[in-house]
Write a protein that holds these residues in place. Structure first.
Motif, PDB file in Angstrom:
ATOM      1  N   ARG A  17      41.324   8.971  36.134  1.00  0.00           N
ATOM      2  CA  ARG A  17      41.488   8.598  35.006  1.00  0.00           C
ATOM      3  C   ARG A  17      43.085   8.320  34.659  1.00  0.00           C
ATOM      4  O   ARG A  17      43.395   7.709  33.954  1.00  0.00           O
ATOM      5  N   GLU A  18      43.397   9.664  34.859  1.00  0.00           N
ATOM      6  CA  GLU A  18      45.004   9.705  34.493  1.00  0.00           C
ATOM      7  C   GLU A  18      45.923   9.072  35.307  1.00  0.00           C
ATOM      8  O   GLU A  18      46.751   8.016  34.872  1.00  0.00           O
ATOM      9  N   ALA A  19      45.607   8.602  36.618  1.00  0.00           N
ATOM     10  CA  ALA A  19      46.009   7.679  37.446  1.00  0.00           C
ATOM     11  C   ALA A  19      46.200   6.158  36.944  1.00  0.00           C
ATOM     12  O   ALA A  19      47.074   5.779  37.102  1.00  0.00           O
ATOM     13  N   GLN A  20      44.856   6.074  36.482  1.00  0.00           N
ATOM     14  CA  GLN A  20      44.884   4.674  35.787  1.00  0.00           C
ATOM     15  C   GLN A  20      45.703   4.506  34.786  1.00  0.00           C
ATOM     16  O   GLN A  20      46.487   3.419  34.376  1.00  0.00           O
ATOM     17  N   GLY A  21      45.908   5.409  33.790  1.00  0.00           N
ATOM     18  CA  GLY A  21      46.829   5.372  32.610  1.00  0.00           C
ATOM     19  C   GLY A  21      48.476   5.571  33.286  1.00  0.00           C
ATOM     20  O   GLY A  21      48.976   4.537  32.461  1.00  0.00           O
ATOM     21  N   LEU A  22      48.602   6.030  34.251  1.00  0.00           N
ATOM     22  CA  LEU A  22      49.966   5.970  34.750  1.00  0.00           C
ATOM     23  C   LEU A  22      50.097   4.381  35.369  1.00  0.00           C
ATOM     24  O   LEU A  22      51.272   3.827  35.356  1.00  0.00           O
ATOM     25  N   HIS A  24      31.725   6.923  37.725  1.00  0.00           N
ATOM     26  CA  HIS A  24      32.295   8.172  36.987  1.00  0.00           C
ATOM     27  C   HIS A  24      33.566   8.590  37.850  1.00  0.00           C
ATOM     28  O   HIS A  24      33.314   9.628  38.341  1.00  0.00           O
ATOM     29  N   PRO A  25      34.705   8.089  37.496  1.00  0.00           N
ATOM     30  CA  PRO A  25      36.020   8.686  38.117  1.00  0.00           C
ATOM     31  C   PRO A  25      36.281  10.021  37.583  1.00  0.00           C
ATOM     32  O   PRO A  25      35.988  10.419  36.522  1.00  0.00           O
ATOM     33  N   SER A  26      37.250  10.698  38.417  1.00  0.00           N
ATOM     34  CA  SER A  26      37.602  11.902  38.106  1.00  0.00           C
ATOM     35  C   SER A  26      38.483  11.938  36.932  1.00  0.00           C
ATOM     36  O   SER A  26      39.291  10.899  36.709  1.00  0.00           O
TER      37      SER A  26
END
Length: 491
Positions: free
Chosen positions: A14-19, A8-10
């Motif tokens: 999750r935003e960092a994964q998108g970037l 369960h990532p924060s």
């Protein structure tokens, strides 16, 4: 059995994964598409599919695809799957429809008897890059616009509208609570309110504008009102499309009992199918009953109990769609309390997804189950009678559902530029909602960004792919004219 570890990532993670996904593939990287130098011949790809289909129906499939570049595109999911495998992706996977062209969206009834608009075809469903569905959808709007004789600007407007709606909807889902995403849906009231909003906006622009532009705005407002009336009629018509209405079209009363009327090659009752499959009529009937028992076992207990109140009356092979023509598809007529209480079920063969040659195979070895599981994942609400079976030939897989349950579809060929653009926004929102259920809307939204780089990039891809589709269509027609392929038109 080892328990699956759930991570369960924060939100920040999750935003960092998108970037990071933007580093793998910039949103603008989808423009400039060119076919691969070793691209397979499109006619050969269709012949590969034909080899496993009902020989007497293959010409029907070709005839339907031959009608226009648009119908060719509808039947050419396998061709596009080959082309998509070499396109850039961000590494953000979702449950794919696999064939998300604009005619595979439509209206149907929820179990609560509300009319919903959603994706409604899952024969090719498989987990994979979200871009595959977006490109399949967007290109279909470019091709449909050209097929309708629209200007390049109008076709482009509908295409970019579909992608912009997808991106903006995903941004909304990224801000929503998890359960709110799951329960999000577009029902008939929401859809009609949106239609009326477009009409009101068009009429306001007509009143606020002067000169030559005012005339254009008044014409647009008139088109909007006409489109609203068409939408209302389509919704009302969908409410009447049920098993009782299907019985009036597909049934005939013989000796006080209904049976499915023969309309070859589109509808062929089981009593006439024995020679085709080398089975006696008794064998056909016994097989159907065995299949029905196996299918019932895949339903929830309450749904199975409901279905058991119906008895089988008749069975027929029924041709459906464009791309599916030639795969085995049947309809089953059942009745409840009496002959005026019918239930039609559709049984469709599920073959391997066209994407499986290029993506990891489904976790479900039974393709009927793959279709049903994918549909339940993507749709806001699904048919209570969705289930699956293996065929008599265990290499064939099938899924079952209701044939008509308030189903409605847009007549794309009759749409104006304004209507197609509105429909594009509706489909874009719907696809984003379907993807947000299985994928990570926060990561995908972060990747898409808040500017229109992705929208313009996918639109450029769509226009280039529409050009290629026209070339493929010409080659397909040439193969028919030369006798390489057989086609039966108008069926």
């Amino acid at each position: 059995m080892v328990a699956k570890m759930i991570v369960h990532p924060s939100i920040a993670d999750r935003e960092a994964q998108g970037l990071m996904a933007r580093d793998r593939s910039e949103p603008s990287a989808h423009s400039g598409w060119r076919p691969a130098t070793d691209r397979p011949n499109p006619v050969s790809l269709l012949e590969e599919q034909d080899a496993t289909r009902e020989p007497d129906l293959v010409p029907v499939r070709h005839g339907r695809m031959m009608a226009s570049p648009f119908t060719f595109y509808r039947g050419g999911a396998k061709i596009m799957a080959v082309d998509l495998k070499d396109t850039p992706t961000a590494g953000l996977d979702v449950q794919l429809c696999g064939d998300a062209h604009l005619s595979n969206f439509g209206a149907f009834a929820s179990p609560e008897r509300r009319l919903l608009f959603d994706v409604n075809d899952f024969d090719e469903t498989l987990p994979g890059p979200f871009e595959y569905d977006v490109k399949r959808m967007a290109a279909s709007f470019t091709i449909a616009g050209r097929n309708n004789g629209f200007s390049a600007a109008d076709a482009r407007a509908s295409t970019i509208a579909s992608v912009t709606a997808y991106r903006e909807a995903m941004a909304e889902f990224a801000q929503m609570r998890t359960m709110d995403i799951w329960y999000a849906r577009m029902d008939e009231d929401t859809l009609m309110n949106a239609v009326r909003g477009v009409v009101a906006e068009s009429e306001k622009r007509g009143k606020d504008t002067k000169g030559k532009q005012a005339k254009k705005e008044k014409i647009a407002a008139k088109e909007a009102r006409r489109a609203a009336k068409t939408a209302e009629k389509n919704m009302a018509k969908a409410h009447t499309r049920d098993s009782l209405q299907a019985l009036s079209k597909l049934g005939e009363l013989v000796d006080g009992r209904y049976r499915i009327v023969s309309q070859p090659p589109i509808v062929v009752p089981a009593r006439e199918l024995a020679p085709t499959y080398g089975m006696s009529p008794d064998d056909v009937e016994r097989t159907i009953r065995e299949q029905l028992r196996a299918y019932r076992a895949t339903l929830q207990d309450d749904h199975r109990h409901l279905l058991e109140r119906f008895e089988v009356v008749d069975v027929a092979r029924k041709v459906v769609g464009v791309g599916s023509v030639g795969t085995r598809a049947f309809i089953v007529l059942l009745q409840g309390r009496d002959a005026d209480d019918p239930l039609f079920l559709q049984v469709k063969e599920a073959t391997a997804s066209v994407l499986e040659a290029h993506l990891p195979r489904s976790r479900y070895k039974q393709h009927g189950e793959r279709v049903v599981r994918g549909q339940r994942m993507m749709q806001a609400s699904s048919d209570i009678f969705l289930g699956w079976t293996r065929g008599v030939d265990v290499q064939r897989h099938f899924y079952w559902r209701q044939l008509r349950d308030m189903k409605g579809s847009a007549v794309v060929e009759a749409m104006s530029p304004l209507g197609l653009t509105f429909y594009a926004r509706t489909c874009g929102w719907t696809l984003a909602r379907a993807h947000a259920r299985s994928g990570d809307p926060i990561a995908i939204s972060e990747y898409l960004g808040d500017d229109d780089a992705f929208d313009r990039s996918i639109t450029d891809f769509s226009e280039r792919y529409a050009d290629q589709n026209e070339q493929d269509y010409e080659e397909f027609v040439k193969a028919i004219r030369s006798g390489r392929l057989e086609a039966l038109e108008g069926v």
